[in-house]
Design a protein around this motif. Structure first.
Motif, short mmCIF file in Angstrom:
data_model
loop_
_atom_site.label_atom_id
_atom_site.label_comp_id
_atom_site.label_asym_id
_atom_site.label_seq_id
_atom_site.Cartn_x
_atom_site.Cartn_y
_atom_site.Cartn_z
N ARG A 57 0.82 -1.21 0.00
CA ARG A 57 0.00 0.00 0.00
C ARG A 57 0.86 1.26 0.00
O ARG A 57 0.50 2.28 -0.59
CB ARG A 57 -0.93 0.01 1.22
N GLN A 58 2.01 1.18 0.67
CA GLN A 58 2.89 2.35 0.75
C GLN A 58 3.43 2.76 -0.61
O GLN A 58 3.78 3.92 -0.83
CB GLN A 58 4.05 2.09 1.72
N ASP A 59 3.52 1.80 -1.53
CA ASP A 59 4.11 2.08 -2.85
C ASP A 59 3.07 2.34 -3.94
O ASP A 59 3.45 2.69 -5.06
CB ASP A 59 5.00 0.91 -3.27
N LEU A 60 1.80 2.20 -3.63
CA LEU A 60 0.78 2.40 -4.65
C LEU A 60 0.78 3.83 -5.17
O LEU A 60 0.48 4.07 -6.34
CB LEU A 60 -0.60 2.03 -4.11
N GLY A 61 1.11 4.77 -4.31
CA GLY A 61 1.14 6.17 -4.73
C GLY A 61 2.13 6.42 -5.85
O GLY A 61 1.92 7.30 -6.69
N ASP A 79 -2.06 10.13 -10.52
CA ASP A 79 -3.21 10.95 -10.14
C ASP A 79 -3.24 12.27 -10.90
O ASP A 79 -4.10 13.11 -10.66
CB ASP A 79 -3.22 11.20 -8.63
N LYS A 80 -2.28 12.44 -11.81
CA LYS A 80 -2.23 13.63 -12.66
C LYS A 80 -1.97 13.19 -14.09
O LYS A 80 -1.52 12.07 -14.33
CB LYS A 80 -1.12 14.57 -12.19
N PRO A 81 -2.26 14.06 -15.07
CA PRO A 81 -1.98 13.69 -16.46
C PRO A 81 -0.54 13.22 -16.63
O PRO A 81 0.39 13.78 -16.06
CB PRO A 81 -2.24 14.99 -17.22
N LEU A 82 -0.38 12.16 -17.41
CA LEU A 82 0.94 11.59 -17.63
C LEU A 82 1.84 12.56 -18.39
O LEU A 82 1.39 13.26 -19.30
CB LEU A 82 0.82 10.29 -18.42
N LYS A 83 3.10 12.60 -17.99
CA LYS A 83 4.10 13.36 -18.72
C LYS A 83 5.01 12.35 -19.43
O LYS A 83 5.93 11.81 -18.81
CB LYS A 83 4.91 14.24 -17.77
N ASN A 126 4.00 9.84 -12.95
CA ASN A 126 5.05 10.86 -12.91
C ASN A 126 5.98 10.71 -11.71
O ASN A 126 7.13 11.15 -11.76
CB ASN A 126 4.41 12.25 -12.90
N GLY A 127 5.50 10.09 -10.64
CA GLY A 127 6.30 9.98 -9.43
C GLY A 127 7.24 8.80 -9.39
O GLY A 127 7.98 8.63 -8.41
N LEU A 128 7.22 7.95 -10.43
CA LEU A 128 8.08 6.77 -10.44
C LEU A 128 9.37 7.09 -11.20
O LEU A 128 9.33 7.35 -12.40
CB LEU A 128 7.37 5.58 -11.10
N PRO A 129 10.52 7.10 -10.53
CA PRO A 129 11.77 7.48 -11.20
C PRO A 129 12.25 6.45 -12.20
O PRO A 129 12.08 5.24 -12.01
CB PRO A 129 12.76 7.61 -10.03
#
Length: 372
Positions: free
Chosen positions: A235-239, A244-248, A284-287
């Motif tokens: 659950r901690q990594d689902l974010g 939750d925002k348009p993909l870049k 967007n938050g996944l490096p």
């Protein structure tokens, strides 16, 4: 809970109540067990807040449940997640629902650029649905987050329902609850029935929401597909996985023998081919970390869960080990490499390519015609 309490049922939907798991069917806080009438938390939220919460069944139980639909005359609304289309579509749906008509509702269109050609996207969805063996009346594009597209859904549902019950089916985390809540608001005045008796015909794993004409919207539990990375991650990594925002879109010009790591969740190897570009559609938050293929194994062993994260090393050990998938991309083809729950990589080059994907064992990985 005492034995006699274990057999208590919700007066709203009829499920056997339980006090142990708040995210499962029939949950009632222990402090509410002696209330009369006894209703589960899910029905409580429907009654007081006009909200339906998601519940889930494993795949076998869900398919048995679907078998009942084919025995009835009903309209089926199948909702899927655009970001995880091939991971959330129910490929075997048609053989269970029989000849009942199906509306395919595609949620999360807000994740795509505003410049997206929606007609082309609709055509893409129709082709993918056909490949999955679905026969559909129509494709309806919606965004639960932006509250967009629901007017057309209500219009199509009114047109095709024709006095029948409506079954809403879908995998977990595709936005089914938002859809149900909207339909409750538009179609149902359920307050007078919920606390007095179980909905007519309700079984232990269906929730019937009464309509004004005596028919029902029937909310089915969400099916759990463990082939989706989002079902395996903590659950901690689902974010980091769920946008939750348009993909870049991230475009990489790669030479043969280069690798992209997506945190420590998956890896893409450009094994063979002329220099070309690959576009990554992920949260967007996944490096993304680029390295040489010859160094990839050592880098992963030394830095997984640290430089290559999320997940952290502790949570990474909870995931299955990686499996390698190899694909040869044809010259001039527009192809996506899809990793369920993570996103997809579009192969843009006019030259062919040999690529490999490393992902946790069991996660669905496939090639498909490019979405955009």
């Amino acid at each position: 809970m005492k034995d006699n309490q274990e057999k208590q049922v919700c007066s709203g939907c009829g499920v056997t109540v339980q006090t142990g798991q708040a995210d499962q069917i029939g949950y009632v806080p222990a402090s509410a067990l002696n209330r009369s009438p006894l209703i589960c938390q899910r029905c409580f939220r429907i009654k007081h807040y006009n909200e339906a919460a998601s519940v889930a069944l494993d795949q076998d139980d869900f398919l048995r449940l679907l078998g009942r639909i084919g025995q009835e005359d009903a309209l089926v609304i199948h909702i899927v997640d655009l970001f995880d289309f091939d991971g959330s579509v129910i490929s075997g749906l048609q053989r269970f629902v029989g000849n009942n008509p199906v509306l395919l509702v595609v949620n999360k269109i807000d994740l795509l650029p505003r410049s997206t050609n929606w007609n082309r996207l609709t055509n893409w969805v129709q082709r993918q649905a056909k490949e999955h063996g679905l026969r559909i009346l129509d494709v309806i594009l919606v965004s639960a987050k932006r509250n967009a597209g629901f007017e057309r859904l209500v219009e199509q549902m009114s047109h095709w329902r024709r006095g029948r019950d409506v079954y809403v089916v879908g995998a977990t985390n595709v936005g089914k609850s938002t859809l149900i809540n909207r339909l409750i608001g538009d179609y149902s005045d359920m307050d007078r029935e919920l606390t007095t008796s179980r909905y007519p015909g309700t079984t232990l794993d269906l929730v019937h929401i009464p309509l004004d004409d005596g028919k029902h919207i029937i909310d089915t539990p969400g099916i759990v597909y463990t082939s989706r990375l989002t079902e395996l991650a903590s659950r901690q990594d689902l974010g980091a996985l769920l946008p939750d925002k348009p993909l870049k879109p991230a475009v990489y010009q790669l030479n043969e023998g280069q690798t992209l790591f997506f945190g420590a969740f998956a890896r893409f190897d450009f094994v063979e081919g002329e220099r070309q570009s690959f576009t990554c559609y992920i949260a967007n938050g996944l490096p993304i970390h680029r390295t040489k293929l010859e160094r990839a194994d050592a880098l992963y062993e030394e830095h997984r869960g640290e430089l290559l994260a999320p997940p952290t090393r502790e949570r990474l050990d909870e995931l299955p080990g990686w499996t390698k998938h190899q694909y040869r991309i044809g010259t001039g083809s527009e192809t996506d490499i899809f990793i369920s729950g993570l996103g997809w990589i579009k192969c843009n080059g006019k030259e062919g390519a040999l690529v490999e994907i490393h992902a946790p064992k069991g996660v669905k990985v496939l090639t498909r015609r490019a979405m955009i």
